[in-house]
Design a protein around this motif. Structure first.
Motif: not given
Length: 399
Positions: A175-192
């Motif tokens: 993170g910004k303060r140099g400490k470990p943090i968790g997060g989520f990356a969402t990459e979605s693809l839909w064939l319509v």
């Protein structure tokens, strides 16, 4: 008449397999899946979702959305020229090569296509098919594209709210303060894939249908549209963040919908162009707003002085059958206090056939969860925690 209608539908369906975007969708899905799995293994030494899950998430929700749009587009008789559809598919392929799903939002693909239509000079080539396509690329179709963009943005909003959460991949970052943090990356693809009408021979116009069509005859074409979405956030649960983002997009699209209908009914070409430009700008603004929120607000997933915070739960694991949720904190395992992942695994080994967890929920209330452990089950229950990242990724790099 019914037989001719069904025959044209059949011919239109077969045109789907002549479209390179249909095959590109599967290639993109596999590339995004392998990229996600690679990052998950870097961060956690395990994957959360497999490649088949990516393929399933691309196809099933997209097919359902396409079926709903099929009824709407056929009912209204929404029509585009063959040349404009070819141009839309070319822009889709161009944006797909970036491997960034966010560029496959209808707001970007359709507006970029519109800019080409407005500013492209008239060309003549020594090829009958290309000349036919070029002749069909006309500004008269701008109101149709405006309505198409608005409807597809509504579809994108619904998919984000109800399906994108299934593509959220956990990350451990600095993170910004140099400490470990968790997060989520969402990459979605839909064939319509959905049906549109194109001017030409095939079926004759009825007195009342197509409602929005041009010309006296038309044919069907099954078009594989791609919708992409991308987000990285650290300050909220993925379900809440994605639902909020989808609702904002839905509000914008529903506000624009009446204007798109009137632009088509009254042939407002300038209004259609400006409306699409505004929708594209709003889509960018939503991305920028979410990124600023992510930078300004404190991280939700952090290292704790007491306990370990759950960042993700691997599907089909023992933890997936338990009443534990992402964001909750495990304070004790088998009565032993734990403050990091290593201590959690060590405490779990003290009772190889049964375990008990002291879990602190998001409201600060403590409860107990227990379960038997069986042979060949996941050694770590399928829980992923906020801990020191194995890969040297920063929050800014993920965003």
């Amino acid at each position: 008449m019914v037989l001719a209608f069904l025959t044209e539908l059949g011919y239109g369906f077969l045109r789907l397999f002549m479209n390179p975007v249909f095959y590109m969708a599967f290639i993109l899905s596999f590339v995004l899946a392998f990229r996600r799995i690679h990052k998950e293994r870097l961060h956690f030494h395990t994957r959360v979702y497999d490649v088949v899950t990516n393929l399933y998430q691309m196809l099933i929700p997209g097919l359902i959305a396409g079926f709903i749009l099929y009824g709407l587009f056929i009912g209204l008789g929404l029509m585009l020229s063959e040349g404009i559809i070819v141009l839309l598919m070319a822009v889709t392929m161009l944006f797909g090569l970036t491997l960034r799903p966010r560029f496959l939002s209808p707001a970007f693909v359709i507006f970029f296509t519109t800019v080409i239509i407005v500013f492209m000079p008239k060309w003549e080539v020594n090829h009958a098919v290309l000349n036919r396509w070029m002749e069909g690329i006309q500004v008269a179709f701008l109101p149709y594209l405006f309505l198409l963009m608005t409807i597809f943005l509504i579809a994108e909003a619904m998919l984000i709210m109800f399906q994108a959460k299934r593509s959220s991949s956990p990350r451990r970052v600095i993170g910004k303060r140099g400490k470990p943090i968790g997060g989520f990356a969402t990459e979605s693809l839909w064939l319509v894939p959905t049906f549109l009408l194109i001017p030409g021979s095939g079926l004759e116009r009825l007195e009342w249908w197509p409602f929005f069509g041009m010309g006296e005859s038309f044919a069907f074409i099954f078009v594989p549209f791609l919708i992409g979405y991308e987000q990285f956030q650290t300050y909220d649960l993925p379900v809440r963040a994605l639902r909020r983002d989808g609702k904002r997009l839905a509000v914008i699209a529903f506000v624009a919908l009446p204007l798109a209908v009137f632009a088509l009914l009254y042939d407002w070409l300038v209004i259609a162009f400006l409306g699409m430009a505004l929708l594209s700008f709003c889509r960018v603004a939503l991305y920028v707003h979410e990124r600023k929120q992510n930078a300004r607000r404190p991280a939700l997933y952090t290292l704790r002085n007491q306990g370990v915070q759950i960042l993700a739960i691997v599907p089909k694991s023992p933890a997936a059958d338990m009443n534990v949720k992402v964001g909750e904190v495990i304070r004790r395992v088998n009565g032993i206090e734990v403050n990091n992942a290593i201590q959690f695994y060590e405490a779990l080994q003290t009772s190889p056939t049964f375990f008990k967890l002291d879990v602190l929920d998001e409201h600060g209330e403590l409860r107990f969860e227990q379960r038997a452990l069986y042979e060949n089950e996941h050694h770590a229950l399928g829980l992923l925690f906020v801990d020191k990242p194995r890969a040297k990724y920063s929050e800014a790099e993920e965003a």
